[in-house]
Design an enzyme around this catalytic site. Structure first.
Site, short mmCIF file in Angstrom:
data_model
loop_
_atom_site.label_atom_id
_atom_site.label_comp_id
_atom_site.label_asym_id
_atom_site.label_seq_id
_atom_site.Cartn_x
_atom_site.Cartn_y
_atom_site.Cartn_z
N GLY A 48 0.86 -1.22 0.10
CA GLY A 48 0.06 0.07 0.15
C GLY A 48 0.88 1.29 -0.02
N GLN A 53 2.99 9.77 1.27
CA GLN A 53 4.03 9.41 1.34
C GLN A 53 4.99 9.58 -0.01
OE1 GLN A 53 2.34 5.06 2.16
NE2 GLN A 53 4.49 4.98 3.35
N CYS A 95 6.18 -0.84 6.54
CA CYS A 95 5.68 0.54 6.05
C CYS A 95 6.97 1.06 5.00
CB CYS A 95 5.38 1.64 7.17
SG CYS A 95 4.94 3.16 6.61
N LEU A 96 6.59 1.40 3.96
CA LEU A 96 7.49 1.96 2.98
C LEU A 96 8.36 3.16 3.33
CD1 LEU A 96 5.77 1.37 -0.41
CD2 LEU A 96 7.32 -0.23 0.99
N HIS A 137 -4.25 0.80 7.61
CA HIS A 137 -2.64 1.27 7.70
C HIS A 137 -2.40 2.80 6.62
CE1 HIS A 137 1.76 1.13 7.75
NE2 HIS A 137 1.82 1.75 6.76
N GLU A 138 -3.18 2.53 5.69
CA GLU A 138 -3.16 3.66 4.45
C GLU A 138 -4.20 4.94 5.01
OE1 GLU A 138 -0.73 3.52 2.70
OE2 GLU A 138 -0.51 1.27 2.99
N HIS A 141 -2.46 6.71 7.41
CA HIS A 141 -1.50 7.49 6.72
C HIS A 141 -2.05 9.06 6.36
CE1 HIS A 141 2.61 5.79 6.52
NE2 HIS A 141 1.97 4.81 5.92
CO CO Z 1 3.00 2.72 5.53
#
Ligand code: CO
Length: 183
Positions: A48, A53, A95-96, A137-138, A141
């Site tokens: 995701g 991000q 997480c990226l 999670h997204e 964000h």
């Molecule tokens: Co993340």
């Protein structure tokens, strides 16, 4: 299509609630933006990616869940809201914006999400398991919340020194400049 740099932990845009998307304002750029977001997420093998991000103050995210013997589950959610949730599970998450870091986070098992899709048509998504976890999670964000804030207090405290150290290294990573074989 292009790979964009992913903002890392400590960058201010990740801490701010994103702005609701007004379709008229971004409809021209939307297809290219979504293609870039999918490219960026795929390049680093993520499940995701939220618009903030990649440095954009927009309430939208892309999700791609890879599944065995099945096509990946891909979805775009614009202005998403969780309207129902149930169950509770404590599972490992990454997480990226925190490359290489994994930690167990408590999430609902099932969620119902209302959003707009890439054509700006209303959708209602009933998700569970990994898909539900990715949505939560997204959407976090998009609300300016990163996953380490969801850790149990003790894990959060223990992680703090490492995070401070990693933050400086992560800041230097620029996915947009990486060769495909290095990603
Ligand atoms: Co993340």
């Amino acid at each position: 299509m292009a790979i964009r740099r992913i903002c890392k932990y400590g960058e201010k845009i990740l801490e701010k609630k994103t702005r609701k998307v007004i379709f008229e304002e971004i409809k021209k750029e939307l297809p290219a933006l979504l293609a870039d977001m999918f490219d960026t997420m795929d390049a680093v093998g993520g499940a995701g990616l939220a618009a903030n991000q990649v440095g954009l103050d927009l309430r939208l995210a892309v999700i791609k869940i890879r599944r065995e013997d099945e096509e990946p589950l891909s979805i775009v959610v614009i202005n998403p809201e969780i309207v129902e949730r149930s169950g509770s599970s404590f599972e490992e998450e990454g997480c990226l914006s925190f490359p290489g870091l994994f930690a167990k986070v408590r999430r609902s098992v099932k969620v119902k999400v209302r959003a707009m899709n890439e054509k700006f048509l209303p959708i209602e998504v009933n998700a569970e398991g990994l898909f539900a976890r990715a949505l939560q999670h997204e959407i976090d964000h998009l609300d300016g919340v990163v996953f380490v804030e969801r850790l149990p207090l003790m894990s959060r405290l223990k992680l703090k020194p490492a995070l401070m150290r990693l933050k400086t290294q992560w800041k230097k990573i620029d996915e947009s400049k990486m060769k495909p074989d290095k990603l």
